[in-house]
Design a protein around this motif. Structure first.
Motif, short mmCIF file in Angstrom:
data_model
loop_
_atom_site.label_atom_id
_atom_site.label_comp_id
_atom_site.label_asym_id
_atom_site.label_seq_id
_atom_site.Cartn_x
_atom_site.Cartn_y
_atom_site.Cartn_z
N ARG A 199 14.16 15.25 -10.78
CA ARG A 199 13.82 14.16 -9.87
C ARG A 199 12.31 13.95 -9.86
O ARG A 199 11.54 14.88 -9.63
CB ARG A 199 14.32 14.49 -8.46
N LEU A 200 11.89 12.71 -10.09
CA LEU A 200 10.47 12.39 -10.12
C LEU A 200 10.09 11.59 -8.88
O LEU A 200 10.87 10.79 -8.36
CB LEU A 200 10.12 11.57 -11.36
N ALA A 201 8.86 11.82 -8.40
CA ALA A 201 8.36 11.05 -7.28
C ALA A 201 8.23 9.59 -7.69
O ALA A 201 7.93 9.27 -8.84
CB ALA A 201 7.01 11.61 -6.82
N LEU A 202 8.45 8.69 -6.71
CA LEU A 202 8.39 7.26 -6.99
C LEU A 202 7.05 6.82 -7.58
O LEU A 202 7.02 6.02 -8.53
CB LEU A 202 8.71 6.47 -5.71
N PRO A 203 5.90 7.32 -7.07
CA PRO A 203 4.62 6.91 -7.67
C PRO A 203 4.50 7.28 -9.14
O PRO A 203 3.94 6.52 -9.93
CB PRO A 203 3.58 7.65 -6.82
N LEU A 204 5.02 8.44 -9.52
CA LEU A 204 4.93 8.85 -10.92
C LEU A 204 5.83 7.97 -11.79
O LEU A 204 5.47 7.58 -12.90
CB LEU A 204 5.32 10.32 -11.08
N LEU A 205 7.02 7.65 -11.27
CA LEU A 205 7.90 6.74 -12.01
C LEU A 205 7.24 5.37 -12.19
O LEU A 205 7.35 4.75 -13.25
CB LEU A 205 9.23 6.58 -11.26
N LYS A 206 6.53 4.94 -11.15
CA LYS A 206 5.84 3.65 -11.23
C LYS A 206 4.74 3.70 -12.28
O LYS A 206 4.51 2.74 -13.01
CB LYS A 206 5.26 3.29 -9.86
N ARG A 207 4.07 4.84 -12.36
CA ARG A 207 3.01 4.98 -13.37
C ARG A 207 3.60 4.98 -14.78
O ARG A 207 3.02 4.42 -15.71
CB ARG A 207 2.24 6.29 -13.12
N GLU A 240 -6.77 -8.30 12.28
CA GLU A 240 -6.01 -8.96 11.22
C GLU A 240 -6.26 -8.30 9.86
O GLU A 240 -5.38 -8.27 9.00
CB GLU A 240 -6.37 -10.45 11.14
N LYS A 241 -7.45 -7.76 9.63
CA LYS A 241 -7.81 -7.23 8.32
C LYS A 241 -7.40 -5.76 8.14
O LYS A 241 -7.10 -5.32 7.03
CB LYS A 241 -9.31 -7.36 8.09
N VAL A 242 -7.42 -4.99 9.24
CA VAL A 242 -7.29 -3.53 9.12
C VAL A 242 -6.00 -3.11 8.43
O VAL A 242 -6.02 -2.40 7.42
CB VAL A 242 -7.40 -2.86 10.51
N THR A 243 -4.85 -3.52 8.95
CA THR A 243 -3.58 -3.04 8.38
C THR A 243 -3.37 -3.56 6.96
O THR A 243 -2.80 -2.86 6.11
CB THR A 243 -2.39 -3.44 9.27
N ARG A 244 -3.83 -4.79 6.70
CA ARG A 244 -3.68 -5.34 5.34
C ARG A 244 -4.49 -4.54 4.33
O ARG A 244 -4.01 -4.22 3.24
CB ARG A 244 -4.10 -6.81 5.32
N ILE A 245 -5.73 -4.21 4.67
CA ILE A 245 -6.59 -3.46 3.75
C ILE A 245 -6.06 -2.05 3.55
O ILE A 245 -6.01 -1.54 2.42
CB ILE A 245 -8.04 -3.45 4.27
N ILE A 246 -5.65 -1.40 4.64
CA ILE A 246 -5.15 -0.02 4.53
C ILE A 246 -3.85 0.01 3.73
O ILE A 246 -3.65 0.89 2.89
CB ILE A 246 -4.96 0.60 5.93
N ARG A 247 -2.95 -0.96 4.00
CA ARG A 247 -1.67 -0.99 3.28
C ARG A 247 -1.92 -1.16 1.77
O ARG A 247 -1.34 -0.45 0.95
CB ARG A 247 -0.79 -2.12 3.78
N ASP A 248 -2.76 -2.08 1.41
CA ASP A 248 -3.02 -2.31 -0.01
C ASP A 248 -3.72 -1.10 -0.64
O ASP A 248 -3.39 -0.71 -1.76
CB ASP A 248 -3.89 -3.56 -0.19
N SER A 249 -4.65 -0.50 0.09
CA SER A 249 -5.41 0.64 -0.46
C SER A 249 -4.52 1.85 -0.70
O SER A 249 -4.71 2.57 -1.69
CB SER A 249 -6.55 1.02 0.50
N LYS A 250 -3.54 2.09 0.18
CA LYS A 250 -2.73 3.29 0.07
C LYS A 250 -1.39 3.05 -0.60
O LYS A 250 -0.92 3.89 -1.40
CB LYS A 250 -2.49 3.89 1.47
N CYS A 251 -0.74 1.95 -0.31
CA CYS A 251 0.67 1.81 -0.65
C CYS A 251 0.95 0.99 -1.91
O CYS A 251 2.04 1.11 -2.49
CB CYS A 251 1.43 1.17 0.52
N GLU A 252 0.00 0.17 -2.35
CA GLU A 252 0.28 -0.71 -3.49
C GLU A 252 0.49 0.09 -4.77
O GLU A 252 1.37 -0.20 -5.57
CB GLU A 252 -0.89 -1.70 -3.65
N TYR A 253 -0.34 1.14 -4.96
CA TYR A 253 -0.21 1.99 -6.16
C TYR A 253 -0.83 3.36 -5.82
O TYR A 253 -1.96 3.65 -6.20
CB TYR A 253 -0.92 1.34 -7.34
#
Length: 698
Positions: free
Chosen positions: A377-385, A557-570
């Motif tokens: 079983r591989l972690a989702l981020p590694l599979l995405k990579r 308005e900016k905080v959650t969008r920036i944090i989400r993209d910084s951590k969760c996008e890849y």
């Protein structure tokens, strides 16, 4: 004995077939180490090289205590005896001279030529006593066996010798074997190498080979005073060390003179090695005298490292890494001579191939993903990579076309022109870097990215391996497409591909062929490559420990969008958020709750920093280290009292990669931008913006 650490070893393979590759040598159970006269004796040929011998004994003991069966074929009795006899002669001469002259003043005394058999008789007992004393330090017993050629030709003596050796090995005793030079007869003429069962014991090379075959040994290590077998005498112009030697290659080798001491030269060693190989024993000839490697040469060979010359009966299907390096160097020089328009045509062609062959690429990548999932079983981020997609391929193609369009002046552009004197101008012109070794982990999309740079500036090798996860199918088709694009102008060989760690280690030693190494992956990969590189610059990097600081004046308005993209996008990317710094005044505010709720929805595991944990009654798991690159849907949250403290935290725990401030206060933002010492410092932007493509560089 109960205190000695033993490692369970695999049973020795069925004898009769030698190992095909160096990597298999770690499975060797029974090993013979042959110590040449040049290894055992000092430079003056009178006495033993005690430090070198002690190091060899230590390595043999280590392997013996791992559960292997070690045997030593040693020289040195003649040299040790010569030292003792010379001392005795000098002592007796000085006593006689003192008695006759009535004074203690010594005059020049001539030392007679010492007969080798007498030296051997005087030195054998002392040599064995020295081995016993050294092995005793590792709680290992050693036993001496002296043999002659007759012991192998007499069937009864041969059986007795075989039985004695097997019994010693059964009792975990290291046999120390030497020719009985005190009584050894001359070798039988014209009886060498006529078959597996016939070889005259002329010297310790032939003795070691005969013994290795008789005892069904897995590996014979022959240590001498040269690095291995060269295609011409070592020291001569253009002499190259032969990594792997195959039966039938003797015609391509010119042998020089024999060693400064001992009975046999390199030709004798090669003949003995080939005879042993024919009998089913793998052979490595290496240097046992070099001060930088002699302390670990035996263990390095057993670990499968590229040391000395390995004798193999199996020729590789493709070119060696050295041949690949030479092809890349030659192809690269041709590529450098192309016109800018021709280089651009190659890159445009690669972009077209990525879109035209999309289905074949995705099909190959699917096989890699299935292989990876089957291994566990591989972690989702590694599979995405690991995964490629239509959108990724389209982005790669767009980037390639951008590079091609802007590539006209990448090579051959005049940066500076200086008139030194009348009719004498000096120009500084952009040129290719040279041959690059680019190493990346489990990211097939890196291959075309690096190829485009190679087609403009340099030429590369690639490795793509992360533990037991491979993307070989993806790499093969992408490498094939890169070579197809290069072939339109006859420079197909400018890009080469390797896939194993062993090959990468070999490449890291080719300082005459590779100009720069660029590892792309984890910090551990970078450290390993920096350690393995021999004389080649490494453009390494640190961890991607990226921070986002949320200031008191941050926009909701900016905080959650920036944090989400910084951590969760890849999250596996090196420019992903790893530590979130929040101003203390934001604790228990609606904005803070929004941040936590968003991270929970995105299934991000939160680790509490020490100060954050102190504010909570029931806190998340406390972070083990504030200097952690998670590379997954995990991050650390820590509390700071000011922008100054945020900067200090980043400098103490960050990696100078990418750091962000979220605030509407321009003065606070300017302070952050000016004081944070990182490659990229952003104001109200995601850490993921730290990317060449996003910067408009292609």
């Amino acid at each position: 004995w109960s205190n000695i650490p033993f490692i369970t070893m695999p049973l020795s393979r069925a004898h009769g077939k030698s190992f095909a590759h160096r990597s298999e040598l770690k499975h060797a159970k029974r090993i013979v180490v042959k110590l040449g006269s040049a290894v055992v004796t000092r430079g003056d040929e009178c006495g033993l090289a005690l430090g070198r011998l002690a190091s060899i004994v230590e390595q043999v003991s280590m392997l013996q205590n791992q559960g292997r069966e070690m045997m030593i074929v040693t020289s040195g009795a003649v040299a040790f005896g010569k030292q003792r006899l010379r001392h005795e002669i000098l002592l007796s001469q000085s006593v006689r001279q003192a008695l006759h002259s009535g004074q203690n003043q010594l005059k020049d005394m001539a030392i007679p030529v010492l007969e080798a058999r007498a030296c051997a008789a005087a030195g054998q007992s002392g040599l064995m006593a020295l081995y016993e004393a050294m092995f005793t330090q590792y709680s290992i017993c050693a036993a001496q066996i002296l043999v002659t050629n007759l012991d192998f030709h007499d069937e009864q003596k041969r059986r007795n010798l075989n039985g004695t050796l097997h019994e010693l090995l059964r009792m975990n005793i290291v046999p120390i074997i030497n020719t009985n030079d005190a009584v050894v007869p001359p070798p039988e003429p014209n009886s060498d190498l006529q078959g597996v069962n016939v070889i005259s014991v002329k010297d310790n090379d032939s003795l070691a080979a005969r013994l290795a075959v008789e005892m069904k040994t897995d590996l014979l290590i022959v240590l001498s005073d040269v690095e291995g077998l060269f295609d011409s005498p070592p020291g001569s112009d253009d002499a190259k060390l032969i990594d792997i030697f195959y039966p039938g290659d003797q015609q391509s080798v010119t042998f020089g003179t024999k060693s400064r001491v001992g009975m046999g030269g390199m030709e004798a060693k090669v003949k003995a090695a080939l005879w042993a190989l024919q009998g089913g024993t793998s052979v490595v000839i290496a240097n046992g005298t070099h001060p930088k490697i002699s302390g670990h040469v035996i263990t390095d060979i057993v670990e499968g490292k590229k040391v000395g010359t390995f004798f193999s009966e199996v020729k590789p299907a493709g070119p060696t890494v050295e041949q690949q390096g030479e092809m890349a160097r030659a192809g690269g020089r041709t590529l450098a001579a192309l016109q800018p328009k021709q280089r651009a045509e190659i890159i445009y062609r690669l972009a077209d191939l990525l879109t035209d062959q999309r289905e074949e690429i995705l099909s190959a990548n699917k096989k890699d993903l299935e292989d990876a999932e089957n291994k566990g079983r591989l972690a989702l981020p590694l599979l995405k990579r690991l995964s490629l997609s239509t959108s990724k391929l389209n982005s790669l193609a767009i980037g390639l076309r951008q590079i091609a369009a802007s590539s006209q002046d990448s090579v051959g552009r005049v940066i500076r022109r200086t008139r030194i004197a009348k009719d004498l101008d000096l120009e500084q012109v952009t040129v290719p870097i040279g041959v690059l070794l680019v190493i990346f982990e489990s990211r097939p999309d890196c291959l075309p990215q690096v190829c485009k740079e190679g087609m403009l500036h340099c030429w590369e090798f690639f490795d793509n391996k992360r533990k037991d996860i491979s993307v070989a199918h993806s790499n093969q088709i992408l490498h094939h497409l890169a070579q197809e694009a290069l072939s339109i102008h006859g420079v197909k060989d400018a890009v080469q591909l390797v896939n194993t760690r062993e090959e990468v280690e070999d490449l890291c030693r080719l300082d005459k062929l590779i100009d720069l190494i660029i590892p792309r992956g984890s910090s551990q990969l970078v450290r390993n490559i920096q350690k393995a590189a021999k004389g080649i610059p490494v453009m390494g990097h640190s961890e991607g420990i990226c921070h986002v600081y949320v200031d008191t004046d941050a926009s909701v308005e900016k905080v959650t969008r920036i944090i989400r993209d910084s951590k969760c996008e890849y999250p596996a990317a090196c420019n992903a958020l790893e530590t979130l710094l929040i101003h203390r005044d934001l604790l228990r505010t609606p904005l803070f709750d929004q941040i936590i709720d968003m991270l929970r929805v995105e299934q991000v595991k939160i680790h509490a920093g020490p100060k954050f944990a102190s504010y909570l009654t029931f806190s998340p798991s406390e972070v083990k280290s504030l200097r952690t690159e998670y590379g997954d849907l995990e991050c650390c949250i820590e509390i700071v009292d000011s922008v100054q403290e945020a900067v200090e935290h980043i400098h103490k725990y960050g990696s100078s990669h990418t750091d962000v401030i979220i605030t509407e206060n321009e003065k606070t933002a300017e302070f952050f931008l000016q004081h944070v010492d990182s490659a990229c410092v952003f104001w109200n932007a995601s850490t993921r913006f730290s990317d060449g493509y996003r910067f408009g560089l292609g």
